[in-house]
Design a protein around this motif. Structure first.
Motif, mmCIF file in Angstrom:
data_model
loop_
_atom_site.group_PDB
_atom_site.id
_atom_site.type_symbol
_atom_site.label_atom_id
_atom_site.label_comp_id
_atom_site.label_asym_id
_atom_site.label_seq_id
_atom_site.Cartn_x
_atom_site.Cartn_y
_atom_site.Cartn_z
ATOM 1 N N GLY A 87 -20.506 -19.196 -27.064
ATOM 2 C CA GLY A 87 -19.471 -18.297 -26.562
ATOM 3 C C GLY A 87 -19.323 -17.102 -27.487
ATOM 4 N N LEU A 88 -18.729 -16.036 -26.968
ATOM 5 C CA LEU A 88 -18.533 -14.800 -27.732
ATOM 6 C C LEU A 88 -17.556 -15.035 -28.880
ATOM 7 C CD1 LEU A 88 -19.182 -11.728 -27.801
ATOM 8 C CD2 LEU A 88 -17.138 -11.391 -26.399
ATOM 9 N N ILE A 89 -17.915 -14.600 -30.092
ATOM 10 C CA ILE A 89 -17.049 -14.735 -31.268
ATOM 11 C C ILE A 89 -15.984 -13.647 -31.199
ATOM 12 C CG2 ILE A 89 -16.937 -14.661 -33.788
ATOM 13 C CD1 ILE A 89 -19.856 -15.700 -33.795
ATOM 14 N N LEU A 90 -14.710 -14.059 -31.137
ATOM 15 C CA LEU A 90 -13.603 -13.111 -31.026
ATOM 16 C C LEU A 90 -12.877 -12.888 -32.350
ATOM 17 C CD1 LEU A 90 -11.990 -14.205 -27.624
ATOM 18 C CD2 LEU A 90 -13.904 -12.645 -28.050
ATOM 19 N N ASP A 91 -13.089 -13.766 -33.314
ATOM 20 C CA ASP A 91 -12.414 -13.665 -34.612
ATOM 21 C C ASP A 91 -13.333 -14.279 -35.651
ATOM 22 O OD1 ASP A 91 -10.577 -14.636 -36.865
ATOM 23 O OD2 ASP A 91 -9.149 -13.562 -35.618
ATOM 24 N N ALA A 92 -13.517 -13.595 -36.788
ATOM 25 C CA ALA A 92 -14.379 -14.103 -37.856
ATOM 26 C C ALA A 92 -13.826 -13.651 -39.203
ATOM 27 C CB ALA A 92 -15.807 -13.588 -37.683
ATOM 28 N N ALA A 93 -13.727 -14.585 -40.137
ATOM 29 C CA ALA A 93 -13.234 -14.267 -41.481
ATOM 30 C C ALA A 93 -14.058 -15.023 -42.503
ATOM 31 C CB ALA A 93 -11.755 -14.637 -41.608
ATOM 32 N N ASP A 94 -14.330 -14.355 -43.632
ATOM 33 C CA ASP A 94 -15.018 -15.062 -44.703
ATOM 34 C C ASP A 94 -13.980 -15.855 -45.489
ATOM 35 O OD1 ASP A 94 -13.946 -12.701 -46.094
ATOM 36 O OD2 ASP A 94 -15.173 -13.384 -47.776
ATOM 37 N N ASN A 95 -14.423 -16.920 -46.144
ATOM 38 C CA ASN A 95 -13.491 -17.831 -46.818
ATOM 39 C C ASN A 95 -12.912 -17.276 -48.107
ATOM 40 O OD1 ASN A 95 -13.998 -19.475 -44.690
ATOM 41 N ND2 ASN A 95 -14.753 -21.205 -45.870
ATOM 42 N N GLU A 96 -13.430 -16.131 -48.601
ATOM 43 C CA GLU A 96 -12.865 -15.501 -49.794
ATOM 44 C C GLU A 96 -11.736 -14.539 -49.434
ATOM 45 O OE1 GLU A 96 -15.951 -13.687 -52.137
ATOM 46 O OE2 GLU A 96 -17.244 -15.426 -51.907
ATOM 47 N N GLY A 97 -11.558 -14.269 -48.144
ATOM 48 C CA GLY A 97 -10.505 -13.367 -47.703
ATOM 49 C C GLY A 97 -10.843 -11.891 -47.865
ATOM 50 N N CYS A 98 -12.116 -11.558 -48.011
ATOM 51 C CA CYS A 98 -12.524 -10.156 -48.167
ATOM 52 C C CYS A 98 -12.730 -9.464 -46.828
ATOM 53 C CB CYS A 98 -13.816 -10.067 -48.974
ATOM 54 S SG CYS A 98 -13.644 -10.640 -50.665
ATOM 55 N N PHE A 99 -13.221 -10.188 -45.826
ATOM 56 C CA PHE A 99 -13.545 -9.596 -44.530
ATOM 57 C C PHE A 99 -12.917 -10.404 -43.404
ATOM 58 C CE2 PHE A 99 -16.920 -8.404 -47.424
ATOM 59 C CZ PHE A 99 -16.962 -7.030 -47.236
ATOM 60 N N HIS A 100 -12.398 -9.680 -42.411
ATOM 61 C CA HIS A 100 -11.824 -10.329 -41.240
ATOM 62 C C HIS A 100 -12.057 -9.427 -40.029
ATOM 63 C CE1 HIS A 100 -8.163 -12.636 -39.422
ATOM 64 N NE2 HIS A 100 -9.232 -12.700 -38.661
ATOM 65 N N PHE A 101 -12.873 -9.913 -39.106
ATOM 66 C CA PHE A 101 -13.137 -9.197 -37.859
ATOM 67 C C PHE A 101 -12.249 -9.795 -36.779
ATOM 68 C CE2 PHE A 101 -17.198 -9.118 -40.170
ATOM 69 C CZ PHE A 101 -17.477 -7.760 -40.170
ATOM 70 N N MET A 102 -11.540 -8.945 -36.046
ATOM 71 C CA MET A 102 -10.676 -9.413 -34.967
ATOM 72 C C MET A 102 -10.974 -8.627 -33.697
ATOM 73 S SD MET A 102 -7.066 -9.818 -37.001
ATOM 74 C CE MET A 102 -7.172 -8.221 -37.779
ATOM 75 N N LEU A 103 -10.875 -9.293 -32.570
ATOM 76 C CA LEU A 103 -11.095 -8.654 -31.291
ATOM 77 C C LEU A 103 -10.074 -7.538 -31.086
ATOM 78 C CD1 LEU A 103 -12.392 -8.664 -28.401
ATOM 79 C CD2 LEU A 103 -10.517 -10.183 -27.758
ATOM 80 N N ALA A 104 -10.565 -6.352 -30.732
ATOM 81 C CA ALA A 104 -9.684 -5.227 -30.401
ATOM 82 C C ALA A 104 -9.550 -5.104 -28.892
ATOM 83 C CB ALA A 104 -10.218 -3.933 -30.993
ATOM 84 N N GLY A 105 -10.591 -5.443 -28.166
ATOM 85 C CA GLY A 105 -10.554 -5.366 -26.718
ATOM 86 C C GLY A 105 -11.909 -5.661 -26.122
ATOM 87 N N ILE A 106 -11.907 -5.995 -24.848
ATOM 88 C CA ILE A 106 -13.147 -6.260 -24.118
ATOM 89 C C ILE A 106 -13.133 -5.404 -22.863
ATOM 90 C CG2 ILE A 106 -14.483 -7.969 -22.820
ATOM 91 C CD1 ILE A 106 -13.407 -10.112 -24.684
ATOM 92 N N GLU A 107 -14.216 -4.700 -22.646
ATOM 93 C CA GLU A 107 -14.361 -3.899 -21.432
ATOM 94 C C GLU A 107 -15.734 -4.152 -20.852
ATOM 95 O OE1 GLU A 107 -13.700 0.289 -21.616
ATOM 96 O OE2 GLU A 107 -11.982 0.050 -22.941
ATOM 97 N N LYS A 108 -15.796 -4.190 -19.542
ATOM 98 C CA LYS A 108 -17.094 -4.289 -18.885
ATOM 99 C C LYS A 108 -17.607 -2.875 -18.670
ATOM 100 C CE LYS A 108 -19.627 -6.137 -15.088
ATOM 101 N NZ LYS A 108 -19.770 -7.182 -14.139
ATOM 102 N N ALA A 109 -18.783 -2.611 -19.186
ATOM 103 C CA ALA A 109 -19.375 -1.282 -19.045
ATOM 104 C C ALA A 109 -19.945 -1.129 -17.642
ATOM 105 C CB ALA A 109 -20.476 -1.093 -20.082
ATOM 106 N N SER A 110 -19.857 0.064 -17.115
ATOM 107 C CA SER A 110 -20.450 0.328 -15.804
ATOM 108 C C SER A 110 -21.908 0.716 -16.004
ATOM 109 C CB SER A 110 -19.689 1.450 -15.090
ATOM 110 O OG SER A 110 -19.679 2.604 -15.897
ATOM 111 N N GLY A 111 -22.800 -0.098 -15.486
ATOM 112 C CA GLY A 111 -24.228 0.176 -15.631
ATOM 113 C C GLY A 111 -24.712 -0.066 -17.044
#
Length: 196
Positions: free
Chosen positions: A96-120
């Motif tokens: 499944g698509l990863i919507l949230d990811a963080a390293d265990n040292e607390g240096c990096f945290h990626f969070m979902l901002a939004g999902i859009e379906k592109a046309s074409g």
């Protein structure tokens, strides 16, 4: 890219583009000193440990997994309802698509901002591709390590000693755009996304 940045502004300068990797490889672009560099590598394999934990992110039920990549341990949340095996950075290969990811040292945290379906089909050209010099990942990491935390003068002195600039260049006359001397300004050490 401008439209995406306006709609989903990031808190830092790291930009992540999701798409279908060609031939299970990725191309990495970055700059060190005045050099724009790129290297191509096979996508790394991650041995994920799936957990029973679950939570909802943006209306999607997500499951937790942990894995190691380039010296960091990552805890991620992926949505089975979105059967795409992608995520931020090089995190991928989950059911499944990863919507949230963080390293265990607390240096990096990626969070979902939004999902859009592109046309074409959409193609985004990578702006550094034309100008970047090819190198190996090993060479890039060596150069990055050697310049990390040095002063501007130390970096220029090093480059000059290796014949990297014109011989007429002066290592002692490093100034900013207001002609202030910055030759002893120390560049901060960075906690890089990929440690290895």
């Amino acid at each position: 890219m401008d439209a995406l940045n306006k709609k989903y502004p990031t808190k830092n300068s790291l930009q992540v583009l999701l798409g279908s990797p060609q031939k299970d490889k990725y191309t990495y672009f970055n700059s060190i000193l005045n050099s724009k560099l790129k290297y191509e590598e096979p996508l790394p394999e991650i041995a994920w440990q799936l957990a029973d934990s679950s939570k909802t992110i943006s209306g999607y039920e997500c499951r937790q997994a942990q894995g190691r990549l380039y010296g960091r341990t990552w805890t991620v949340w992926y949505a089975i309802e979105l059967p795409l095996n992608y995520g931020p950075y090089l995190l991928r290969s989950l059911p499944g698509l990863i919507l949230d990811a963080a390293d265990n040292e607390g240096c990096f945290h990626f969070m979902l901002a939004g999902i859009e379906k592109a046309s074409g089909n959409k193609t985004i050209s990578l702006f550094m591709d034309k100008d970047a010099q090819k190198c190996t990942r090993k060479r890039y990491l060596k150069m990055r390590t050697e310049t990390n935390g040095l002063s501007q003068k130390q970096i220029v002195d090093r480059v000059l000693s290796l014949g990297g600039y014109d011989e007429d260049a002066s290592a002692t006359e490093i100034t900013d755009d207001k002609d202030n001397d910055i030759s002893d300004q120390v560049l901060p050490k960075k906690n890089f996304l990929d440690k290895e």
